[in-house]
Write a protein that holds these residues in place. Sequence first.
Motif, PDB file in Angstrom:
ATOM      1  N   LEU A 126       0.827  -1.204   0.000  1.00 47.07           N
ATOM      2  CA  LEU A 126       0.000   0.000   0.000  1.00 47.07           C
ATOM      3  C   LEU A 126       0.865   1.260   0.000  1.00 47.07           C
ATOM      4  N   LEU A 127       1.928   1.249   0.804  1.00 43.72           N
ATOM      5  CA  LEU A 127       2.791   2.427   0.893  1.00 43.72           C
ATOM      6  C   LEU A 127       3.539   2.654  -0.416  1.00 43.72           C
ATOM      7  N   VAL A 128       4.052   1.601  -1.034  1.00 43.67           N
ATOM      8  CA  VAL A 128       4.744   1.755  -2.319  1.00 43.67           C
ATOM      9  C   VAL A 128       3.793   2.302  -3.374  1.00 43.67           C
ATOM     10  N   ASN A 129       2.572   1.799  -3.402  1.00 42.25           N
ATOM     11  CA  ASN A 129       1.595   2.305  -4.368  1.00 42.25           C
ATOM     12  C   ASN A 129       1.285   3.780  -4.129  1.00 42.25           C
ATOM     13  N   GLU A 130       1.264   4.188  -2.849  1.00 38.08           N
ATOM     14  CA  GLU A 130       1.029   5.595  -2.522  1.00 38.08           C
ATOM     15  C   GLU A 130       2.185   6.462  -3.010  1.00 38.08           C
ATOM     16  N   ILE A 131       3.399   5.966  -2.827  1.00 38.73           N
ATOM     17  CA  ILE A 131       4.577   6.705  -3.274  1.00 38.73           C
ATOM     18  C   ILE A 131       4.564   6.862  -4.792  1.00 38.73           C
ATOM     19  N   ILE A 132       4.235   5.788  -5.494  1.00 35.69           N
ATOM     20  CA  ILE A 132       4.173   5.859  -6.960  1.00 35.69           C
ATOM     21  C   ILE A 132       3.098   6.851  -7.388  1.00 35.69           C
ATOM     22  N   ASN A 133       1.966   6.828  -6.722  1.00 38.87           N
ATOM     23  CA  ASN A 133       0.877   7.755  -7.037  1.00 38.87           C
ATOM     24  C   ASN A 133       1.331   9.205  -6.842  1.00 38.87           C
ATOM     25  N   PHE A 134       2.056   9.451  -5.756  1.00 31.69           N
ATOM     26  CA  PHE A 134       2.551  10.803  -5.503  1.00 31.69           C
ATOM     27  C   PHE A 134       3.611  11.194  -6.536  1.00 31.69           C
ATOM     28  N   GLU A 135       4.487  10.266  -6.869  1.00 27.13           N
ATOM     29  CA  GLU A 135       5.528  10.547  -7.857  1.00 27.13           C
ATOM     30  C   GLU A 135       4.922  10.924  -9.202  1.00 27.13           C
ATOM     31  N   GLU A 136       3.793  10.358  -9.512  1.00 32.47           N
ATOM     32  CA  GLU A 136       3.163  10.625 -10.805  1.00 32.47           C
ATOM     33  C   GLU A 136       2.339  11.914 -10.790  1.00 32.47           C
ATOM     34  N   SER A 137       2.176  12.503  -9.623  1.00 34.15           N
ATOM     35  CA  SER A 137       1.426  13.753  -9.534  1.00 34.15           C
ATOM     36  C   SER A 137       2.326  14.918  -9.938  1.00 34.15           C
ATOM     37  N   PRO A 138       1.744  16.063 -10.291  1.00 29.65           N
ATOM     38  CA  PRO A 138       2.548  17.222 -10.679  1.00 29.65           C
ATOM     39  C   PRO A 138       3.046  18.037  -9.494  1.00 29.65           C
ATOM     40  N   LEU A 139       2.756  17.594  -8.285  1.00 29.38           N
ATOM     41  CA  LEU A 139       3.119  18.367  -7.093  1.00 29.38           C
ATOM     42  C   LEU A 139       4.624  18.358  -6.860  1.00 29.38           C
TER      43      LEU A 139
END
Length: 335
Positions: free
Chosen positions: A142-155
């Motif tokens: 779950l944490l790795v998926n969250e990190i990937i999701n954040f990495e793919e964001s423009p923030l």
Amino acid sequence: MLSTRFHVCQCYFTSNLFIKKYNQHITYINKEQFLLDYTEILKSKGCIDPTAVIPELETEILRRKKFHQDSWERRMKIAKEYKPLNPHIFTLQKGYLDPKFVELVKYASDPNATYEDLVKEIRCYQERIYTFPVFTKEFCNLLVNEIINFEESPLPKGRPNTMNRYGVSLGELGFDKFLTELRNVYITPLTRILYPDWGGASLDSNKAFIVKYEEDKDTDLDSHFDNAEITLNVPLNDNYLDGELYFGPMRTEESSRVTGIGHQMGIGLLHLGQQIHGALPISEGVRYNLILWMRSSQVRNQLCPMCDKKPTLVPVENGFGDGFTITEADVCSVT
């Protein structure tokens, strides 16, 4: 009333600057000092013109001077605009922790717990390096998926440090409460027994981040020590090859011993921050590790671990700084 304000040491702006191309940590006061101290060293490592790296160093110093304010601004922007993939994982729940870890902490929390009995339940390497289960594999995923999701964001992303360019600051992402509870409730009962001489019972701040290793990016981590009293390192995935950790002596010791330790998903590795260590290259895949630097102001207020001097303190407006503290009167309180 008294309030505690966190600080950094002045040496943060001059010392332990890392030139990755030449695997060299340096101190930079000014151009003349730098060339006098490091010209021969850098030329021996293949640097034809040491003055060519000066713009890189001055850019890093400027980044450090602005870092804590910039980090706080990123944190506020992320809190406002980021849409988490798994919002529930930002609050620590016992179900995210390996049952063996919970039992270990329960034993260590007993006032009668002893070092001798505790180390029977964990694996020990070299001197004072310990491994034990921390997170379930489900939580790691779950944490790795969250990190990937954040990495793919423009923030905006605040990278961990100059040695790892592709990680993520967990504090900026919003895991502060999670990490503080992990440190206070679960890690400190262990460290008070395992590291009483390094502030194990008085850990009062932390810095946490994800380091990411990937082919054609950062594949390894050179030898270094941490700006922390105690470090917890937890691998979060297993779909990669190679990349084991290695540990040498404490940075003040003279020794040639080296211990290699492989990774296991969810298995935490606990060690002293001042122990020299690094990571060998991965040969395939992507690796994510959660790194938790834990600090004791009681220890570091006496001696900065980065410059080996009584710290010259520079206050930060928000956050933990580098874990140095001054307790002062709160002029805003009602008396």
